[in-house]
Design a protein around this motif. Sequence first.
Motif, PDB file in Angstrom:
ATOM      1  N   TRP A 186       0.813  -1.222   0.000  1.00 28.13           N
ATOM      2  CA  TRP A 186       0.000   0.000   0.000  1.00 28.13           C
ATOM      3  C   TRP A 186       0.843   1.267   0.000  1.00 28.13           C
ATOM      4  O   TRP A 186       0.348   2.344  -0.282  1.00 28.13           O
ATOM      5  CB  TRP A 186      -0.904   0.018   1.236  1.00 28.13           C
ATOM      6  CG  TRP A 186      -0.110  -0.035   2.531  1.00 28.13           C
ATOM      7  CD1 TRP A 186       0.342  -1.164   3.156  1.00 28.13           C
ATOM      8  CD2 TRP A 186       0.364   1.072   3.302  1.00 28.13           C
ATOM      9  NE1 TRP A 186       1.068  -0.833   4.281  1.00 28.13           N
ATOM     10  CE2 TRP A 186       1.098   0.531   4.395  1.00 28.13           C
ATOM     11  CE3 TRP A 186       0.248   2.465   3.184  1.00 28.13           C
ATOM     12  CZ2 TRP A 186       1.706   1.339   5.352  1.00 28.13           C
ATOM     13  CZ3 TRP A 186       0.849   3.262   4.143  1.00 28.13           C
ATOM     14  CH2 TRP A 186       1.570   2.697   5.210  1.00 28.13           C
ATOM     15  N   GLU A 187       2.135   1.134   0.312  1.00 32.80           N
ATOM     16  CA  GLU A 187       2.958   2.314   0.563  1.00 32.80           C
ATOM     17  C   GLU A 187       3.029   3.267  -0.629  1.00 32.80           C
ATOM     18  O   GLU A 187       3.251   4.462  -0.454  1.00 32.80           O
ATOM     19  CB  GLU A 187       4.389   1.907   0.958  1.00 32.80           C
ATOM     20  CG  GLU A 187       4.517   1.365   2.380  1.00 32.80           C
ATOM     21  CD  GLU A 187       4.190  -0.117   2.498  1.00 32.80           C
ATOM     22  OE1 GLU A 187       3.708  -0.721   1.501  1.00 32.80           O
ATOM     23  OE2 GLU A 187       4.411  -0.688   3.586  1.00 32.80           O
ATOM     24  N   HIS A 188       2.843   2.725  -1.848  1.00 36.24           N
ATOM     25  CA  HIS A 188       2.992   3.554  -3.046  1.00 36.24           C
ATOM     26  C   HIS A 188       1.683   4.250  -3.443  1.00 36.24           C
ATOM     27  O   HIS A 188       1.676   5.061  -4.363  1.00 36.24           O
ATOM     28  CB  HIS A 188       3.438   2.664  -4.210  1.00 36.24           C
ATOM     29  CG  HIS A 188       2.428   1.583  -4.500  1.00 36.24           C
ATOM     30  ND1 HIS A 188       2.212   0.516  -3.654  1.00 36.24           N
ATOM     31  CD2 HIS A 188       1.545   1.450  -5.516  1.00 36.24           C
ATOM     32  CE1 HIS A 188       1.245  -0.239  -4.144  1.00 36.24           C
ATOM     33  NE2 HIS A 188       0.813   0.304  -5.274  1.00 36.24           N
ATOM     34  N   LEU A 189       0.588   3.912  -2.779  1.00 38.91           N
ATOM     35  CA  LEU A 189      -0.713   4.423  -3.240  1.00 38.91           C
ATOM     36  C   LEU A 189      -0.892   5.915  -2.971  1.00 38.91           C
ATOM     37  O   LEU A 189      -0.578   6.389  -1.876  1.00 38.91           O
ATOM     38  CB  LEU A 189      -1.849   3.651  -2.561  1.00 38.91           C
ATOM     39  CG  LEU A 189      -1.914   2.162  -2.879  1.00 38.91           C
ATOM     40  CD1 LEU A 189      -3.015   1.490  -2.046  1.00 38.91           C
ATOM     41  CD2 LEU A 189      -2.161   1.943  -4.383  1.00 38.91           C
ATOM     42  N   ALA A 190      -1.420   6.612  -3.966  1.00 34.15           N
ATOM     43  CA  ALA A 190      -1.577   8.064  -3.836  1.00 34.15           C
ATOM     44  C   ALA A 190      -2.902   8.416  -3.154  1.00 34.15           C
ATOM     45  O   ALA A 190      -3.891   7.690  -3.255  1.00 34.15           O
ATOM     46  CB  ALA A 190      -1.520   8.712  -5.209  1.00 34.15           C
ATOM     47  N   ILE A 191      -2.890   9.549  -2.477  1.00 37.73           N
ATOM     48  CA  ILE A 191      -4.100  10.078  -1.833  1.00 37.73           C
ATOM     49  C   ILE A 191      -5.082  10.527  -2.909  1.00 37.73           C
ATOM     50  O   ILE A 191      -4.690  11.139  -3.908  1.00 37.73           O
ATOM     51  CB  ILE A 191      -3.731  11.286  -0.951  1.00 37.73           C
ATOM     52  CG1 ILE A 191      -2.769  10.882   0.175  1.00 37.73           C
ATOM     53  CG2 ILE A 191      -4.978  11.957  -0.385  1.00 37.73           C
ATOM     54  CD1 ILE A 191      -3.361   9.997   1.240  1.00 37.73           C
ATOM     55  N   GLN A 192      -6.330  10.216  -2.676  1.00 40.33           N
ATOM     56  CA  GLN A 192      -7.372  10.670  -3.609  1.00 40.33           C
ATOM     57  C   GLN A 192      -8.284  11.685  -2.934  1.00 40.33           C
ATOM     58  O   GLN A 192      -8.225  11.874  -1.723  1.00 40.33           O
ATOM     59  CB  GLN A 192      -8.189   9.472  -4.082  1.00 40.33           C
ATOM     60  CG  GLN A 192      -7.357   8.510  -4.926  1.00 40.33           C
ATOM     61  CD  GLN A 192      -8.163   7.297  -5.321  1.00 40.33           C
ATOM     62  OE1 GLN A 192      -9.393   7.313  -5.309  1.00 40.33           O
ATOM     63  NE2 GLN A 192      -7.470   6.227  -5.678  1.00 40.33           N
ATOM     64  N   ALA A 193      -9.145  12.284  -3.732  1.00 35.65           N
ATOM     65  CA  ALA A 193     -10.090  13.254  -3.185  1.00 35.65           C
ATOM     66  C   ALA A 193     -11.014  12.529  -2.198  1.00 35.65           C
ATOM     67  O   ALA A 193     -11.282  11.348  -2.367  1.00 35.65           O
ATOM     68  CB  ALA A 193     -10.894  13.880  -4.310  1.00 35.65           C
TER      69      ALA A 193
END
Length: 582
Positions: A485-492
Amino acid sequence: MKKILDIITEKMQQAFVDAGYDASFGRVTVSNRPDLCEYQCNGALAAAKQYKCAPIMIANAVVAKLDANDYSMVEAVMPGFINLKLSDSFLQAYLEEMRTAPDFGVEKVGAGQTIVVDYGGANVAKPLHIGHLRPAIIGEALKRLHKFLGYNTIGDVHLGDWGLQMGLIIAELHERQPELPYFDPDFTGEYPAESPFTISELEEIYPTASGKKSDPEFSHKAHQATFELQQGHRGYRAIWNHIMNVSVADLKKNYDNLDVHFEKWLGESDADPYIPAMVEDLKARGIAVQSEGAWVVPVVEEGDRKEMPPMILVKSDGSAIYATTDLATMVQRMQDWAPDKILYVTDKRQNLHFEQVFRAARKAGIVPMDTKLEHVGFGTMNGADGKPFKTRDGGVLRLEQLIADMTDFVRAKVVENRIVSEDEVEETTRKIAMAALKYGDLSNQPTKDYNFDMERFAAFEGNTGPYILYTIVRIKSILARYGAWEHLAIQAPYNTEAKDLMLSVTKFGPAMEMALANEAPNQICAYIYELAGCVNKFYHETPILKEEDEAVKAGHIALIGLAKRILEQCIYILGFQAPEKM
Ligand code: ARG
């Protein structure tokens, strides 16, 4: 990274200017009506007086100049408030920057500065008792907070290792074993490398000796021994070394168990060499004056409303006292480390002592004005009944015992609820017990007295350390089931709970800065309690792993992953860790 409040204040100020008003009216604050908006600006009301027109006109004109992309809601309401809600895209971008920046993008306000934290304050030859819990954990938390915000930090335990307590032990040892070579004036050989006492013997010798202080003959002997030790008596020095070795090893072990670590193990004895020159200098410059046979430093200042007795530098019998050592320690610290700030963490009953020493240090020019001196005086920890903590037989409770009691209490829960497999019970128990103990203490304003309530502190619900750990463990387990999960970007934000959680995440940096400015670890606790609450609300309202849209799911995971990292950073500062399961 800039703080959100600063970013939107700058934008608001620009909007005031663009609408033809002065920038100074554009200050934005966190809303005091969270039901209506997230942030607000009341500047139009003040501006109206200067520009002599209706505040709502100004508010409307300013709102028209704001960039609509930054806000999901921006409105001017009567009589002239500007209410704001951040837009999803603004928040998304801000959190993504926090996620990828080192240390979540906090500003290193202490960069290039050195702080000495004087905490712990243990006395050799005496076991740590419950009175040593607060200086250890409050001091450690403040030190870690400073370090996180960029300070070069030096934690010094400032051992009580000098003075009468040493003379008492020497005198008592002499009564018990007068045949030891340390007491033989004709002995010129090497003293034994092995200590004549163990730590448990030492812990019995000292209180026995201390109990005999009212015996004039013994007392005289102890004072004499103290004096000779300080004059460099060879045999007494050797005994002193034994006391130090035996005692410091034991103290280190106990502080290690609390996860409290000092960079320096200096003590009052290390200040001793600085005393003669300092005293001579203060006498020569007239800073110290004679009073009833003693030498004192008057520290009364204009405007004092309470009585301010002079600081005693040298007693009439020629001996130095606690204050002398603290002043001489400042000489050493300024000379060796030139700190920008020295923080003392002790019981608040020492307020007057530090006030006197600080004033004397300024007056004598030992500590320049641009080095801050601060005393964090904390209140007393009482029993659950609000009365001073005592053992069943009326004695002082050892710190070890307090930790053992908390650990036993937590272990019973861990075992009963079958939280982990047998081989993990101890590790898990230790982490939960530390969290219960430290959060129970640190969540109180330092100056306040508080009641030690094992059941309440160790509860898994409510404003407790274990509740915070539970929240972290819950996130860890979701992340483990999800996978990398560490690479996942924040979404709105996806719903209100997500947005509340994101807003709470953005308050991390400001909360740390505020806690530092007020020397208040309780503000870190208040922050993580709020953040943990937001995490749990989000968790209850949002199907995370059950979400079918993979992209949305990844956004949820990224968000709770960031919240977890921040919670972990905060509990690291507070001095405890989360287990894998709870
Ligand atoms: N050893 C002292 C005591 O037991 C506390 C020392 C606090 N630090 C200081 N610089 N005076 O009260």
